[in-house]
Design a protein around this motif. Structure first.
Motif, short mmCIF file in Angstrom:
data_model
loop_
_atom_site.label_atom_id
_atom_site.label_comp_id
_atom_site.label_asym_id
_atom_site.label_seq_id
_atom_site.Cartn_x
_atom_site.Cartn_y
_atom_site.Cartn_z
N SER B 27 0.83 -1.20 0.00
CA SER B 27 0.00 0.00 0.00
C SER B 27 0.87 1.26 0.00
CB SER B 27 -0.91 0.01 1.23
OG SER B 27 -1.76 -1.10 1.20
N ILE B 28 1.92 1.21 0.77
CA ILE B 28 2.84 2.36 0.80
C ILE B 28 3.40 2.61 -0.59
CG2 ILE B 28 5.17 3.04 1.49
CD1 ILE B 28 4.36 3.12 4.09
N GLU B 29 3.77 1.55 -1.26
CA GLU B 29 4.34 1.71 -2.60
C GLU B 29 3.33 2.31 -3.58
OE1 GLU B 29 6.19 -1.70 -4.17
OE2 GLU B 29 7.81 -1.71 -2.69
N GLU B 30 2.07 2.06 -3.29
CA GLU B 30 1.03 2.65 -4.14
C GLU B 30 0.74 4.09 -3.75
OE1 GLU B 30 -2.30 0.08 -3.72
OE2 GLU B 30 -1.25 -1.63 -4.60
N GLY B 31 1.47 4.58 -2.78
CA GLY B 31 1.32 5.99 -2.41
C GLY B 31 0.34 6.26 -1.29
N LYS B 32 -0.23 5.21 -0.73
CA LYS B 32 -1.16 5.44 0.38
C LYS B 32 -0.40 5.74 1.67
CE LYS B 32 -4.84 3.08 1.02
NZ LYS B 32 -6.26 3.04 0.64
N THR B 33 -1.00 6.55 2.52
CA THR B 33 -0.36 6.79 3.82
C THR B 33 -1.23 6.28 4.95
OG1 THR B 33 -1.40 8.98 3.98
CG2 THR B 33 0.78 8.87 2.96
N ASN B 34 -2.54 6.21 4.69
CA ASN B 34 -3.46 5.73 5.71
C ASN B 34 -4.34 4.62 5.14
OD1 ASN B 34 -2.78 8.63 6.33
ND2 ASN B 34 -3.86 8.05 8.20
N ILE B 35 -4.90 3.84 6.07
CA ILE B 35 -5.73 2.73 5.60
C ILE B 35 -6.82 2.42 6.62
CG2 ILE B 35 -4.36 0.87 6.64
CD1 ILE B 35 -4.65 -0.61 3.92
N TYR B 36 -7.97 2.04 6.14
CA TYR B 36 -9.08 1.67 7.02
C TYR B 36 -9.09 0.17 7.26
CZ TYR B 36 -10.99 6.30 5.98
OH TYR B 36 -11.18 7.64 5.87
N SER B 37 -9.70 -0.21 8.34
CA SER B 37 -9.75 -1.64 8.66
C SER B 37 -10.42 -2.43 7.53
CB SER B 37 -10.49 -1.89 9.98
OG SER B 37 -11.82 -1.43 9.92
N HIS B 38 -11.42 -1.85 6.90
CA HIS B 38 -12.10 -2.64 5.87
C HIS B 38 -11.25 -2.79 4.61
CE1 HIS B 38 -13.53 1.44 4.63
NE2 HIS B 38 -13.35 0.94 3.42
N GLU B 39 -10.37 -1.83 4.39
CA GLU B 39 -9.47 -1.97 3.24
C GLU B 39 -8.45 -3.08 3.49
OE1 GLU B 39 -8.81 2.33 1.33
OE2 GLU B 39 -8.34 2.31 3.48
N LEU B 40 -7.87 -3.02 4.67
CA LEU B 40 -6.89 -4.03 5.04
C LEU B 40 -7.55 -5.41 5.04
CD1 LEU B 40 -3.99 -4.37 5.81
CD2 LEU B 40 -4.50 -3.52 8.10
N ALA B 41 -8.76 -5.46 5.54
CA ALA B 41 -9.48 -6.73 5.60
C ALA B 41 -9.71 -7.29 4.21
CB ALA B 41 -10.82 -6.53 6.31
N LYS B 42 -10.13 -6.43 3.30
CA LYS B 42 -10.37 -6.85 1.92
C LYS B 42 -9.11 -7.46 1.33
CE LYS B 42 -12.97 -6.40 -1.98
NZ LYS B 42 -12.85 -5.21 -2.87
N MET B 43 -7.99 -6.78 1.54
CA MET B 43 -6.74 -7.26 0.95
C MET B 43 -6.30 -8.59 1.54
SD MET B 43 -4.38 -3.89 0.38
CE MET B 43 -4.48 -3.16 2.00
N MET B 44 -6.71 -8.84 2.78
CA MET B 44 -6.23 -10.05 3.44
C MET B 44 -7.30 -11.13 3.51
SD MET B 44 -3.16 -9.38 5.59
CE MET B 44 -3.72 -10.63 6.71
N ASN B 45 -8.48 -10.83 2.96
CA ASN B 45 -9.53 -11.83 3.02
C ASN B 45 -10.00 -12.08 4.45
OD1 ASN B 45 -10.79 -12.94 0.91
ND2 ASN B 45 -9.24 -14.50 0.51
N LEU B 46 -10.15 -11.00 5.19
CA LEU B 46 -10.62 -11.12 6.56
C LEU B 46 -11.79 -10.17 6.76
CD1 LEU B 46 -7.15 -10.76 8.34
CD2 LEU B 46 -8.41 -12.88 7.95
N THR B 47 -12.35 -10.21 7.96
CA THR B 47 -13.38 -9.22 8.28
C THR B 47 -12.72 -8.00 8.92
OG1 THR B 47 -13.75 -10.05 10.51
CG2 THR B 47 -15.04 -11.06 8.75
N PRO B 48 -13.34 -6.83 8.74
CA PRO B 48 -12.78 -5.62 9.36
C PRO B 48 -12.66 -5.76 10.87
CG PRO B 48 -14.52 -5.07 7.81
CD PRO B 48 -14.51 -6.56 7.92
N VAL B 49 -13.61 -6.45 11.47
CA VAL B 49 -13.57 -6.61 12.93
C VAL B 49 -12.31 -7.36 13.35
CG1 VAL B 49 -14.83 -7.38 14.94
CG2 VAL B 49 -16.05 -6.80 12.86
#
Lengths: 210, 210
Positions: B27-49
DNA sequence: TGGAAGTTGATATTTTTTTCACAATGATAA
DNA sequence: TTATCATTGTGAAAAAAATATCAACTTCCA
């Protein structure tokens, strides 16, 4: 013995069944015919209770005096985890890891075979690698459907992962074992196992550090 | 024997932390500096919780409006799972799999390095393989202790597994990642991760069959 | 014949891991 | 300001997995 009736087993139990069978084969070779839960447990680093619980779940009964009959148990595990006709596997990405897996696996299981491997390097394609025909990835869908391959092992470079995964889904693959360092997302009807070597080493490093 | 302030994390959380870090780097390489739990969850195949729970367990707080600061999160994960001085790894068994792991892993992590590899084939020993010195297994204890290697990856032939494992324990190794098809038993103070390719393929085959 | 030893099978309990549900927070804009 | 919206953090509940406990069965041996 109940056929086609697959009980709803916990994922962990399924993993252990595969391992039970492996150590049971060893025991047979050593001339044993029967085995107690505590013996099996010792060999697998588990508690005897866990072994008995797993066997209970698959509906196998032993005798109090002789324990379990090894060859019956092997047969029952086979009925549960093997498919009757056998299942075909493809390995995508013939780098070091892909080649290692292919040569390591080939011939290990009667009901599971690597039927095709793929790469995008023309130097590697259209010949036999470790006894398996290697195709160019642009033939992926065609070969997978023609051969009726249901499971794919992903060992491609990180940057290619998403593309190849999409091709596999397009070819209607049913299960993916992902060895790349890129997590995947798949539809619900496709089974996915993620496995990354770096992750397991980092977990160990953490435990050792503590 | 709690050291510093390493919280007592569930094993599963530790595994995920390693993976969080990996996708966060992307994500950093794509230029992002911040991330939400649901974004991280999506990328990892998990739930935001689950993501939030994991981050809560390591004591990291985000903001409701901006989510989590990626570089801070990466740094914190590093504090938790990396050891300060770094840890050294040995790979025992330079067959296909051992070589694949060695070349795949080398350079991937700053704090984890493969410092030595071993084989029993004189053709392979006393030279550099994938950038790492390869020693004969009869030097195993000596090299491991001299280099202060704490973790070993086992990729030897099945019949050699128990012997080599005994040597590793004798050399006071702290963690073993076992890729052979032979289950091991180790003392309580040694950490063991079993991983067998055939098992994971059989598990997938079972799931696909259902 | 009776009892000790050792085993299985199964119910109950505990522990671990995941998910639910929602209050609290801050941003936005009417 | 006030209403609305999307988010985090977390206690509580649920689900999954492992472990404890023990009755019942077999065999052996005195």
């Amino acid at each position: 013995m109940a056929k086609n009736k697959i009980p709803d087993l916990p994922g962990k139990t399924v993993e252990r069944l595969s391992q039970y069978r492996r150590v049971l084969y060893n025991s047979i070779e050593e001339g044993k015919t029967n085995i107690y839960s505590h013996e099996l447990a010792k060999m697998m680093n588990l508690t005897p209770v866990q072994v008995r619980r797993d066997l209970m779940l698959i509906g196998y009964s032993g005798s109090q005096s002789k324990g379990y009959v090894i060859k019956d148990l092997i047969a029952l595990i086979g009925q549960i985890i093997d498919s009757e006709e056998g299942e075909k596997i493809a390995v995508v990405g013939m780098g070091n890891l892909g080649r290692a897996i292919t040569s390591y696996f080939t011939g290990k299981r009667e009901k599971l075979s690597i039927a095709a491997v793929f790469d995008n390097d023309p130097q590697k394609t259209d010949r036999i690698i470790s006894g398996v025909p290697c195709h160019h990835v642009n033939q992926l869908k065609e070969v997978i459907q023609k051969e009726n391959i249901q499971i794919a092992v992903l060992t491609v470079a990180p940057e290619a992962t998403h593309n190849v995964a999409k091709m596999l889904l397009d070819a209607e693959i049913k299960g993916i074992l992902n060895y790349t360092s890129v997590p995947l997302t798949v539809p619900e009807n496709v089974h996915l196992e993620e496995y990354d070597i770096v992750t397991s080493l980092e977990k160990l490093a953490f435990l050792v550090k503590k």
